[in-house]
Design an enzyme around this catalytic site. Structure first.
Site, short mmCIF file in Angstrom:
data_model
loop_
_atom_site.label_atom_id
_atom_site.label_comp_id
_atom_site.label_asym_id
_atom_site.label_seq_id
_atom_site.Cartn_x
_atom_site.Cartn_y
_atom_site.Cartn_z
CG HIS A 17 -23.95 -75.65 44.98
ND1 HIS A 17 -23.67 -75.47 43.65
CD2 HIS A 17 -24.12 -74.40 45.50
CE1 HIS A 17 -23.68 -74.18 43.36
NE2 HIS A 17 -23.93 -73.50 44.47
CG HIS A 20 -19.62 -74.30 44.25
ND1 HIS A 20 -20.41 -74.53 45.35
CD2 HIS A 20 -19.69 -72.97 44.01
CE1 HIS A 20 -20.93 -73.39 45.76
NE2 HIS A 20 -20.52 -72.42 44.96
CB CYS A 125 -27.17 -56.40 43.91
SG CYS A 125 -27.64 -58.13 44.17
CB CYS A 128 -24.17 -58.81 42.27
SG CYS A 128 -25.55 -59.46 41.33
CB CYS A 142 -30.56 -57.96 41.52
SG CYS A 142 -29.40 -59.23 40.93
CG HIS A 145 -28.79 -62.27 43.76
ND1 HIS A 145 -27.86 -61.63 42.97
CD2 HIS A 145 -28.18 -63.37 44.24
CE1 HIS A 145 -26.73 -62.32 42.98
NE2 HIS A 145 -26.89 -63.37 43.74
CE LYS A 294 -31.34 -68.87 40.84
NZ LYS A 294 -30.76 -67.72 40.53
CE LYS A 297 -27.98 -72.93 52.66
NZ LYS A 297 -27.30 -71.91 53.46
N1 MSP Z 1 -16.46 -65.41 44.80
C1 MSP Z 1 -17.00 -65.17 43.50
C2 MSP Z 1 -15.99 -65.47 42.43
C3 MSP Z 1 -14.71 -64.74 42.52
S1 MSP Z 1 -13.59 -65.24 41.29
C4 MSP Z 1 -12.39 -64.13 41.30
C5 MSP Z 1 -18.21 -66.05 43.30
N2 MSP Z 1 -18.32 -67.13 44.07
S2 MSP Z 1 -19.52 -68.21 43.99
O1 MSP Z 1 -19.32 -69.09 45.10
O2 MSP Z 1 -20.77 -67.56 43.89
O3 MSP Z 1 -19.25 -69.04 42.72
C6 MSP Z 1 -19.80 -68.73 41.47
C7 MSP Z 1 -19.39 -69.81 40.51
O4 MSP Z 1 -19.84 -71.10 40.99
C8 MSP Z 1 -20.00 -69.72 39.13
O5 MSP Z 1 -19.35 -68.82 38.29
C9 MSP Z 1 -19.83 -71.16 38.68
O6 MSP Z 1 -18.51 -71.42 38.41
C10 MSP Z 1 -20.24 -71.91 39.92
N3 MSP Z 1 -21.68 -72.09 40.00
C11 MSP Z 1 -22.49 -71.74 41.04
N4 MSP Z 1 -23.76 -72.15 40.78
C12 MSP Z 1 -23.81 -72.75 39.56
C13 MSP Z 1 -24.80 -73.46 38.85
N5 MSP Z 1 -26.04 -73.58 39.26
N6 MSP Z 1 -24.43 -74.02 37.68
C14 MSP Z 1 -23.16 -73.98 37.22
N7 MSP Z 1 -22.19 -73.34 37.89
C15 MSP Z 1 -22.51 -72.60 38.98
O7 MSP Z 1 -18.99 -65.74 42.42
#
Ligand code: MSP
Length: 646
Positions: A17, A20, A125, A128, A142, A145, A294, A297
């Site tokens: 999304h 990412h 959690c 997390c 948390c 979440h 925020k 989904k």
């Molecule tokens: N799998 C772990 C990370 C392990 S790294 C060794 C994880 N994955 S995640 O799919 O949840 O990705 C989190 C990351 O996605 C955030 O740190 C950020 O880079 C990105 N983002 C997810 N949602 C976001 C927003 N709404 N806004 C900006 N970035 C965000 O955590």
């Protein structure tokens, strides 16, 4: 110099999304910028595929974990090219090499006594994928979440993180750039001011089998973070690989604030225990919300990268995300905001500059870049060169510091200057007088050369647009081989280069463009009262950036050599000088004591040698003979100098 830049490896329990996409575009832009700076760069992203969340997601889809992770990991790896993101490596935690190395590391750290077995009770959690401390809970939940963690008591393996706490505090204190922006560094130091607990690193196989077995106890698998963080090492062939030796010391991680603790506390202590040198920098950004809400989904406002690219084009998406967010702070995405930036910054400013310049070279110089006529160089030309050089310096500093919005602002200042350069030099008038052909050629060369440099600095942000610009400008260089220190120098455009008008880079977008991402269309309707029309109107946010203040005129005098300008000394509440074009309508004497309204946060500008720190507001009218009259804006009752006008 070498650079190793990474993104988090994303959980495969959700599809890619906007969030990412942002992190990955940041890393890609930085990777391209470092290449432009001449670095040897490696850029890695990937997917995190073990853990409870993944097993549950697979079950919900009626797939085996293996089938499921292959499918979702695949959507991540096929999404990146859509965003013109080009990683050098895509790592998956289910790769056998990765799993093997994680086991080797576990064994070593266990053998040296830094992993021990113990019973633990805590608040777990699932979101997390970690135990939260008592202090982290808000009303027993948390905060990220909004769920009540599960109370779990079980025997597990623990990493002696506490042993490395003092080392970590010293390291962060001695290396101010280790965690940036500063607010996150402070957050980590504040967390470290309390004693650290050891880190639970295992799950009993009775609860979870989808993980990496502990080499010293097969009844347990590693807990996600000990597996996931190590990707940054396995992806470059730790411990013996050539790339590890080459890149590790240059490692820079990009993450959002949600995973600050694992990256700023677990990871440095883990690598310290392994006897590996610390990573170089951690860059932490804020969250993207959608229409101030925020992204989630359940609300149904999740933005998909493919939909964004379909609606706005990849260059606009990349530019918008980097320009709009101040790295470190949260930002809000909206369809209106992206269309506004597209139409003003890209279509009006950059697109017009590009097409006007190339059209004129086509029309007045047969499409061939002319040579400068040295006799025709003006002060304005010299100033333009200085401005371009200053832009490159500021751009480079900002990009290196992850201040992408500042880097782009610097580029757009030059774009604005060039658009004004066209107006003041009016090549169409020069072209109508054969005696002025030397000046015309000089102006056209300056435009072509400026466009060449703009193409260079824009490439990391908008690689596709830069390709089209380079092609139109007849730049035959290999795009990936350009180096800023050499190719960013003024004068690189060879006279005689054949240019063509090229495609229209950024057609204006209709505000109600069809096919905009669905989620955001839905929200737009709900937020009608705060959103604004795009046709020339600005948002509340944009208006909020203009700082209007009441200012008292303390002194006023004429500026010699000008019959229009007055130099005003104002109190607002601090003293400042403002130059105002009101000499024809006001005498200096009558102004003193008057309370006027100024724009207080305008960049200082020099007018007739006097630096003006702001602008005085006045109403303007024209009488029937076309004579202009100015009347100063003031306040309707007495109010302190410096009061904000809102
Ligand atoms: N799998 C772990 C990370 C392990 S790294 C060794 C994880 N994955 S995640 O799919 O949840 O990705 C989190 C990351 O996605 C955030 O740190 C950020 O880079 C990105 N983002 C997810 N949602 C976001 C927003 N709404 N806004 C900006 N970035 C965000 O955590």
């Amino acid at each position: 110099m070498t650079t190793y830049i990474t993104t988090p490896i994303y959980y495969v329990n959700a599809m890619p999304h906007l969030g990412h996409a942002y992190t990955t575009i940041v890393a890609d832009t930085y990777s391209r910028f470092c290449k432009l700076r001449g670095d040897d760069v490696r850029f890695q992203t990937g997917t995190d595929e073990h853990g409870e969340k993944i097993v549950q997601a697979a079950e919900a889809q009626g797939e085996s974990p293996r089938q499921y992770v292959d499918r979702i990991s695949g959507t991540f790896s096929t999404t990146w090219p859509v965003l013109s993101v080009e990683p050098d490596n895509f790592i998956r935690t289910t790769d056998p090499e990765h799993m093997q190395t994680v086991q080797d590391i576990l064994q070593r750290v266990y053998d040296q006594g830094d992993i021990y077995f113990s019973e633990y009770s805590g608040h777990y959690c699932k979101g997390c994928e970690r135990f939260l401390t008592e202090k982290e809970l808000v009303d027993g939940k948390c905060p990220d979440h909004q769920t009540t963690p599960e109370e779990i008591t079980e025997q597990n393996y623990f990493f002696r993180m506490s042993k490395y706490q003092d080392w970590l505090i010293d390291h962060i204190k001695n290396n101010p750039e280790y965690i940036t922006p500063e607010r996150y560094r402070n957050e980590v130091l504040s967390f470290l001011s309390e004693p650290l607990e050891d880190l639970c690193i295992s799950r009993p196989t009775s609860r979870l089998t989808w993980g990496i077995p502990l080499p010293f106890d097969e009844k347990f698998v590693t807990y996600v973070w000990f597996d996931a963080l190590i990707n940054y090492l396995t992806g470059i062939g730790y411990p013996d690989g050539e790339n590890f030796a080459k890149y590790w010391a240059a490692a820079e991680h990009v993450i959002a604030k949600d995973i600050l603790k694992p990256h700023a506390i677990y990871w440095p202590t883990m690598i310290q225990a392994m006897g590996v040198a610390p990573y170089k920098r951690l860059h932490v950004h804020g969250y993207w919300n959608v229409d101030e809400t925020k992204m989630s989904k359940s609300i149904g406002n999740v933005i998909r990268p493919q939909d964004l690219v379909d609606a706005y084009g990849v260059d606009t998406v990349r530019y918008f995300l980097l320009r709009e967010m101040s790295f470190g702070l949260d930002s809000s995405f909206s369809g209106e905001a992206i269309v506004a930036r597209r139409n003003s910054d890209l279509a009006n400013d950059l697109g017009n500059l590009f097409s006007r310049s190339l059209t004129m070279i086509g029309k007045y110089a047969k499409g061939i870049v002319p040579a400068v006529d040295e006799a025709e160089l003006t002060e304005e030309d010299q100033e333009l060169i200085v401005a371009v050089e200053a832009m490159i310096a500021l751009y480079s500093r900002s990009m290196a510091a992850f201040e992408f919005h500042k880097g782009l602002q610097a580029v757009w200042e030059v774009i604005g200057r060039l658009n004004r350069y066209i107006v003041t030099n009016a090549p169409w008038e020069l072209a109508s007088d054969p005696a002025k052909s030397g000046r015309l050629n000089t102006v056209l060369y300056f435009l072509a050369e400026s466009l060449r440099i703009l193409t260079l600095v824009l490439r990391p942000v908008m690689p596709d647009a830069a390709d089209k610009m380079a092609e139109a400008l007849g730049m035959d260089q290999d795009a990936g081989a350009a180096v800023l220190a050499r190719d960013g120098k003024w004068g690189g455009m060879r006279p005689g280069t054949k240019v063509n008008k090229g495609p229209q880079l950024f057609p204006r977008l209709d505000k109600k463009k069809k096919g905009q991402p669905r989620a955001q269309q839905k929200k737009t309707q709900k937020h009608k009262t705060t959103d604004v029309d795009l046709e020339g109107l600005i948002t509340f946010d944009q208006f909020g950036k203009v700082e209007l203040r009441v200012a008292e005129v303390v002194a006023a005098e004429k500026i010699t050599k000008s019959d229009k300008l007055l130099k005003l000394t104002l109190k607002a509440p601090e003293e400042r000088t403002v130059v105002a074009g009101i000499a024809k309508f006001y005498s200096p004497g009558e102004l003193v004591g008057m309370k006027v309204i100024i724009v207080a946060n305008l960049k200082p500008a020099k007018l007739m040698g006097v630096t003006s720190q702001g602008m005085v507001l006045a109403a303007k009218e024209k009488d029937s003979d076309g004579n202009e009259r100015l009347v100063l804006s003031t306040v309707s009752a007495d109010i302190a100098a410096g009061s904000r006008v809102a």
